[in-house]
Enzyme design. Structure first.
Site, PDB file in Angstrom:
ATOM      1  N   HIS A   3      -6.941  67.179   3.866  1.00 26.77           N
ATOM      2  CA  HIS A   3      -5.885  67.703   4.038  1.00 26.77           C
ATOM      3  C   HIS A   3      -5.126  67.981   2.478  1.00 26.77           C
ATOM      4  O   HIS A   3      -5.511  67.512   1.544  1.00 26.77           O
ATOM      5  CB  HIS A   3      -4.730  66.640   4.743  1.00 26.77           C
ATOM      6  CG  HIS A   3      -3.155  67.254   4.936  1.00 26.77           C
ATOM      7  ND1 HIS A   3      -2.146  67.527   4.064  1.00 26.77           N
ATOM      8  CD2 HIS A   3      -2.697  67.569   6.422  1.00 26.77           C
ATOM      9  CE1 HIS A   3      -1.372  67.718   4.730  1.00 26.77           C
ATOM     10  NE2 HIS A   3      -1.344  67.830   6.037  1.00 26.77           N
ATOM     11  N   ASP A  20      -6.821  58.203   2.794  1.00 21.04           N
ATOM     12  CA  ASP A  20      -5.788  58.752   3.687  1.00 21.04           C
ATOM     13  C   ASP A  20      -5.841  58.294   5.053  1.00 21.04           C
ATOM     14  O   ASP A  20      -6.641  58.685   5.575  1.00 21.04           O
ATOM     15  CB  ASP A  20      -5.928  60.442   3.406  1.00 21.04           C
ATOM     16  CG  ASP A  20      -4.806  61.203   4.484  1.00 21.04           C
ATOM     17  OD1 ASP A  20      -4.155  60.434   5.255  1.00 21.04           O
ATOM     18  OD2 ASP A  20      -4.966  62.398   4.590  1.00 21.04           O
ATOM     19  N   GLN A  46      -4.217  59.489  10.095  1.00 19.52           N
ATOM     20  CA  GLN A  46      -4.769  60.017  11.296  1.00 19.52           C
ATOM     21  C   GLN A  46      -5.568  58.801  12.122  1.00 19.52           C
ATOM     22  O   GLN A  46      -5.738  58.861  12.929  1.00 19.52           O
ATOM     23  CB  GLN A  46      -5.598  61.156  11.364  1.00 19.52           C
ATOM     24  CG  GLN A  46      -5.034  62.435  11.078  1.00 19.52           C
ATOM     25  CD  GLN A  46      -3.737  62.710  11.879  1.00 19.52           C
ATOM     26  OE1 GLN A  46      -3.667  62.426  13.083  1.00 19.52           O
ATOM     27  NE2 GLN A  46      -3.135  63.555  11.481  1.00 19.52           N
ATOM     28  N   LYS A  82       3.879  59.799  12.226  1.00 19.91           N
ATOM     29  CA  LYS A  82       2.812  60.001  12.933  1.00 19.91           C
ATOM     30  C   LYS A  82       2.179  58.833  13.613  1.00 19.91           C
ATOM     31  O   LYS A  82       1.445  58.727  14.548  1.00 19.91           O
ATOM     32  CB  LYS A  82       1.440  60.504  12.017  1.00 19.91           C
ATOM     33  CG  LYS A  82       1.680  61.908  11.086  1.00 19.91           C
ATOM     34  CD  LYS A  82       0.547  62.087  10.533  1.00 19.91           C
ATOM     35  CE  LYS A  82       0.722  63.401   9.595  1.00 19.91           C
ATOM     36  NZ  LYS A  82       0.788  64.409  10.376  1.00 19.91           N
ATOM     37  N   CYS A 137      -2.949  72.833   7.192  1.00 22.20           N
ATOM     38  CA  CYS A 137      -2.900  72.076   6.044  1.00 22.20           C
ATOM     39  C   CYS A 137      -4.443  71.857   5.598  1.00 22.20           C
ATOM     40  O   CYS A 137      -4.525  70.621   4.650  1.00 22.20           O
ATOM     41  CB  CYS A 137      -2.072  70.976   5.689  1.00 22.20           C
ATOM     42  SG  CYS A 137      -0.265  71.475   6.089  1.00 22.20           S
TER      43      CYS A 137
END
Length: 429
Positions: A142, A219, A222, A245, A384
């Site tokens: 991302h 990261d 997700q 999220k 992104c």
């Protein structure tokens, strides 16, 4: 000794949907089918109520006042920190509040830049960069986990390199072993790709970074909403995630760090609430996490995020993962069966319920409008992640992403609609 109750392993999405008032929305004459949870999830009533309750009964500045409301607000704020830290199996002092994952990654990159300038003293020297030192990302980043490292390289003379992605969307570990070398100082990568939905090989990448003496930055945007997440067990040095999220409010996120790493990093933002002593000539800073929390904090948002993780804990992350694994199979198998559909990163690997695809002969934005006219909300564009789309020869794709409140019937309705896209646009006849 009290035995903890067993964690739920199954869930009924229909039973949960009553907690999400927005799912009753209609788009024109069609009921909403919300398949854009990877962009932002919907919020259960418990999260909205938690924010409203704080704002109407305990709103005050935290860590600043001695009056009753200030003390209550501070207690709620720190209780929220403990709840969110516990959700990722961390200690409260290992969780820094941020406005989201983007802010968290920028915090890390700028803190490393400050260490390079000599800030933070002897403990921070371990992070200082020299010209030619390596910063490593993947081709699947991302932009939020790419551009901050580009900027850090530009400021310090470090060299930014990337680990390629194979045709099936998986990380090329053989290439990673050659990209990560003796001068690599940072390895930053996604736990789960926001385009491909593939769970990346954390253990292998961490091992390569450890062997090189590099720190790891994960990261987890997700993964936090969809997988049981134990950040200390993953052995990463630093990790970020975003509240919006994972059923939480906007403008709140978390930065997790190993205790020794957070203690050695110099601050990025400075000002009130992160200091011990200030003179006109200098200042001394608090230990983490407060060292990284300058200024007025997102108090109601933190309390809302704590309500979100308590909701997820009550449902059970094992149950969430099992439910979404079944949705992912249904989604990907269905897309595979539709002529003219090309899935991005179609590896049979561990995944979350997310699929990005291209419809032959129809632009992604046209597909999105076609679906929206039927009440189906998906993401279109580059998500992104422009470099990853270029890797697959595209400028845009359509992305459908599910969550714990998504039903089999919604996946089927989506697949039925996608099967009509090419015919509607007169393509492939």
């Amino acid at each position: 000794m009290t035995t903890a109750p067993p964690r739920p392993t199954t869930l009924d999405p229909e039973a949960l949907r009553g907690d999400f008032a927005i799912l009753e929305t209609r788009i024109g004459d069609s009921p909403l089918v919300y398949l854009d949870s990877a962009a932002t999830s919907q919020k259960p009533r418990a999260v909205i109520d938690a924010e409203v309750s704080f704002l109407t009964s305990a709103n005050s500045a935290v860590h600043r006042g001695a009056h009753t409301l200030a003390a209550e607000a501070t207690e709620l704020f720190e209780d929220a920190r403990a709840a969110v830290a516990g959700f990722v199996h961390a200690a409260p002092e290992q969780l820094v509040w941020t406005s989201g994952a983007t802010a968290g990654i920028n915090l890390i990159a700028y803190a490393i830049g400050n260490a390079t300038l000599g800030r933070g003293g002897e403990p921070a020297r371990r992070f200082a960069l020299a010209p030619g030192d390596g910063l490593v990302v993947t081709e699947a980043e991302h932009h939020a986990n790419l551009i901050p490292w580009q900027e850090l390289a530009a400021r310090t003379g470090a060299v930014l390199r990337h680990i390629p992605v194979r045709d099936d969307g998986t990380i090329d570990l053989e290439a990673a072993a050659s990209v990560i070398g003796a001068r690599t100082r940072v390895v930053a990568f996604p736990h789960v790709s926001n385009v491909l939905g593939i769970v990346n090989p954390v253990a292998e990448l961490v091992a390569l970074a450890r062997a090189a003496g590099a720190i790891t930055v994960l990261d987890a945007c997700q993964s936090a909403p969809h997988l049981p997440l134990d950040l200390p067990a993953l052995d990463v040095d630093l990790a970020v995630f975003s509240g919006h999220k994972m059923l939480g409010p906007n403008a709140i996120g978390g930065l997790y760090g190993r205790a020794d790493v957070l203690e050695a990093l110099p601050p990025f933002l400075t000002g009130g609430s992160m200091i011990t002593t200030v003179t006109l000539d200098g200042a001394e800073y608090l230990p983490p996490p407060q060292r990284f929390e300058a200024g007025t904090q997102p108090v109601s948002q933190a309390i809302g995020l704590a309500a979100a993780v308590r909701y997820l804990d009550a449902v059970g992350m094992d149950a969430v993962h099992a439910h979404e694994t079944a949705l992912e199979r249904r989604l990907r198998d269905g897309l595979r069966s539709i002529p003219g559909i090309r899935l991005l990163g179609d590896a049979d690997a561990e995944r979350v319920a997310l699929a990005a695809f291209d419809v032959d002969g129809v632009h992604a934005h046209d597909v999105g409008q076609f679906l929206d006219a039927r009440g189906i909300a998906v993401r279109v564009g580059h998500h992104c992640a422009q470099p990853l789309h270029r890797r697959f020869g595209l400028t845009a794709s359509v992305r459908a992403s599910a969550a714990l409140y998504t039903t089999d019937a919604e996946i089927d309705e989506f697949l039925d609609a996608v099967s009509g896209v090419r015919g509607y646009f007169g393509v492939g006849r």
